[in-house]
Design a protein around this motif. Structure first.
Motif, mmCIF file in Angstrom:
data_model
loop_
_atom_site.group_PDB
_atom_site.id
_atom_site.type_symbol
_atom_site.label_atom_id
_atom_site.label_comp_id
_atom_site.label_asym_id
_atom_site.label_seq_id
_atom_site.Cartn_x
_atom_site.Cartn_y
_atom_site.Cartn_z
ATOM 1 N N GLU A 51 26.249 53.741 83.879
ATOM 2 C CA GLU A 51 25.870 54.820 84.788
ATOM 3 C C GLU A 51 26.489 56.166 84.418
ATOM 4 O OE1 GLU A 51 27.421 54.239 88.928
ATOM 5 O OE2 GLU A 51 27.897 52.271 88.130
ATOM 6 N N LEU A 52 27.643 56.151 83.773
ATOM 7 C CA LEU A 52 28.213 57.423 83.312
ATOM 8 C C LEU A 52 27.400 58.005 82.157
ATOM 9 C CD1 LEU A 52 32.099 56.984 83.380
ATOM 10 C CD2 LEU A 52 30.823 58.907 84.308
ATOM 11 N N VAL A 53 26.906 57.121 81.319
ATOM 12 C CA VAL A 53 26.064 57.577 80.204
ATOM 13 C C VAL A 53 24.767 58.162 80.755
ATOM 14 C CG1 VAL A 53 24.753 56.827 78.178
ATOM 15 C CG2 VAL A 53 27.057 55.938 78.556
ATOM 16 N N ALA A 56 25.621 61.551 82.354
ATOM 17 C CA ALA A 56 25.910 62.576 81.344
ATOM 18 C C ALA A 56 24.623 63.042 80.660
ATOM 19 C CB ALA A 56 26.893 62.034 80.308
ATOM 20 N N TYR A 88 29.445 66.337 74.436
ATOM 21 C CA TYR A 88 30.208 65.623 75.445
ATOM 22 C C TYR A 88 31.702 65.846 75.206
ATOM 23 C CZ TYR A 88 32.753 61.674 77.325
ATOM 24 O OH TYR A 88 33.681 60.898 77.954
ATOM 25 N N CYS A 91 34.977 62.421 80.425
ATOM 26 C CA CYS A 91 34.432 61.863 81.659
ATOM 27 C C CYS A 91 35.583 61.291 82.492
ATOM 28 C CB CYS A 91 33.418 60.750 81.372
ATOM 29 S SG CYS A 91 34.093 59.251 80.649
ATOM 30 N N ASP A 92 35.338 61.143 83.763
ATOM 31 C CA ASP A 92 36.320 60.481 84.620
ATOM 32 C C ASP A 92 35.562 59.810 85.746
ATOM 33 O OD1 ASP A 92 38.706 59.543 85.538
ATOM 34 O OD2 ASP A 92 39.602 61.510 85.906
ATOM 35 N N TRP A 93 36.201 58.867 86.372
ATOM 36 C CA TRP A 93 35.505 58.072 87.381
ATOM 37 C C TRP A 93 36.550 57.606 88.384
ATOM 38 C CZ3 TRP A 93 31.726 53.620 85.721
ATOM 39 C CH2 TRP A 93 30.972 53.229 86.817
ATOM 40 N N LYS B 233 33.719 52.725 82.378
ATOM 41 C CA LYS B 233 34.260 54.038 82.011
ATOM 42 C C LYS B 233 34.608 54.058 80.519
ATOM 43 C CE LYS B 233 38.151 55.587 84.034
ATOM 44 N NZ LYS B 233 38.968 56.249 85.081
ATOM 45 N N LEU B 240 29.559 57.912 74.461
ATOM 46 C CA LEU B 240 29.306 59.354 74.447
ATOM 47 C C LEU B 240 30.072 60.065 73.334
ATOM 48 C CD1 LEU B 240 29.314 59.860 78.307
ATOM 49 C CD2 LEU B 240 27.342 60.142 76.797
#
Lengths: 216, 244
Positions: A51-53, A56, A88, A91-93, B233, B240
């Motif tokens: 889901e982060l991909v 992004a 890119y 990222c963080d979550w 993550k 990415l």
């Protein structure tokens, strides 16, 4: 082609050019998307993408800038992606605490039967170190005689400040997810807020598929 | 039985070579591990999972001897743990030391890119009590990603990395047999995506987070079992950044 972003509270669906939002608990049984992402995608999509991909990829397509930070505020978590020079950058979550999430604010509005768009933002925030402690502080304020709407505005300001710091205190913040529709929350963030809407991850899935994501 | 905590010096380990050795840092297959009264009553719930494992294993196994590094190569927690074990296990001979070995070994397990990361990390750990196990050979190629940190409480966190992942941080110090080698521990290549891992509640977390910031890496922490969000993550970061 059917795509799904299966969140904890709401699922965002794309089917033949149309998008819709359905409470996840009310999803039609047996409906299987060609590709999906999100906490509840398992068993509901043939191909599951990170889901982060997806976020992004969608944010990059929609933001129209080379340098930006995008934060997606979900029901139970908050995700951040950063781009620099079109690439890119990070990222963080945060998925541990409800202090940053939409679920806490939805819970409050239902409990007090409030419409957020009817509340003026507060300059002063409550320290919302965690969702439960934040709500306790809010209850204390109300018990001490603070106006209910003002107390809620202070709570929302506290959550907005958490988000702002999580995002790295940018001048411009690209916002994704259901909180884009919460005017009080958006106005409480001390930055220019660009609302990308609730379908950013679906856009990402579309982009990934057009870039060759294997659906078989 | 001889129990090992951390990486005691070679001289100390060689003294007991041939004895039945067990690495107390590694979880044993004896669930439900939390049900042991001595652990439940003394070990806080918010505490390093690796030290909790050491404590639990020692209480269950009651080794005849425990060899422990309680110096900068391990942590203060291990020093406190041994003090408590001395009280709890009067029949166990507990030998503590500060392992300041500084002669670096080859650490080739960290740079063998034809063997999965998890298998190489297991080899680094297994070699503490089985030094006869061969090292995996160093590859000539370059790494695509890096894993920095201690051997995790849950090795499942290592499974999403490409085989071409270099092992960094304290795990590299273990492979090098120089556990107090802070300069080596802080090394990180600049040109590949590195995941900086820390056990929750470990003092090394400030190293992990600061180095992640310095090198543009990803800081993650995990307690006993790694959760799905952490795995996702890491996967997103590696995808990415082009490592997957």
């Amino acid at each position: 082609m059917i795509l799904g972003d299966y969140g904890t509270s709401y699922t965002k669906l794309y089917s033949n050019g149309n998008t819709k939002i359905v409470p996840t608990v009310e999803l039609e049984k047996g409906l299987t998307a060609d590709a999906g992402c999100g906490h509840h995608a398992r068993g509901r999509a043939r191909r599951i993408e990170n889901e982060l991909v997806a976020l992004a990829t969608g944010a990059k397509a929609l933001a129209g800038r080379d340098d930006f930070v995008c934060v997606d505020v979900g029901s139970r978590d908050i995700k951040k992606v950063t781009f620099a020079n079109g690439q890119y950058a990070g990222c963080d979550w945060n998925y541990v605490c409800g202090a940053l999430t939409g679920f806490t604010m939805e819970l409050l509005s239902r409990y007090y039967n409030l419409e957020y768009e009817e509340i003026e933002p507060s300059e002063e925030g409550l320290p919302v170190k965690c969702g439960i402690l934040g709500i306790s502080s809010l209850f204390d304020l109300v018990a001490q005689g603070e106006d209910l709407r003002r107390a809620v505005a202070r709570f929302v300001k506290g959550v907005a400040m958490n988000l702002y710091h999580f995002a790295g205190r940018p001048q411009t913040l690209f916002l994704a997810g259901g909180m884009c529709d919460n005017t009080l929350f958006v106005r409480s963030i001390p930055a220019e807020v660009v609302r990308l809407g609730r379908f950013v991850s679906l856009e990402g899935l579309k982009m990934l598929i057009s870039d060759g994501l294997d659906l078989d | 039985m001889v129990g090992i905590i951390g990486l005691p010096s070679r001289i100390l380990r060689d003294k007991y070579r041939g004895e039945d050795m067990v690495d107390l840092d590694c979880p044993l297959q004896v669930p439900p591990w939390r049900d042991y009264g001595a652990v439940e009553s003394r070990c806080p719930k918010i505490f390093c999972a690796v030290l909790t494992t050491c404590f639990t294993n020692a209480v269950i196994l009651k080794p005849d001897v425990i060899l422990a590094d309680v110096g900068p190569g391990k942590c203060e927690g291990a020093r406190y743990l041994c003090a408590i074990l001395r009280d709890l296990l009067p029949s166990t001979k507990i030998i503590t030391e500060q392992n300041l070995d500084s002669a670096r070994a080859s650490a080739s397990n960290c740079e063998c890119y034809t063997v999965p990361l998890r298998q190489r990390m297991e080899r680094i750990v297994d070699r503490i009590i089985q030094p006869e196990l061969p090292d995996f050979p160093r590859s000539n190629s370059s790494p695509r990603a890096g894993f920095w940190g201690v051997p995790p409480s849950d090795f499942g966190i290592l499974e999403g990395f490409p085989d071409e992942t270099i092992i960094l941080g304290w795990s590299r110090c273990m492979d090098s047999r120089t556990p107090a080698d802070l300069a080596l521990e802080m090394e990180s290549p600049a040109d590949i995506p590195v995941v900086f891992f820390s056990q929750s509640f470990c003092q090394k977390s400030i190293l992990a987070k600061s180095l992640a910031e310095k090198h543009g890496g990803l800081f993650v922490e995990s307690d006993q079992k790694v959760d799905n969000s952490t795995l996702q993550k890491i996967e997103a970061f590696l995808k990415l950044r082009g490592a997957l």
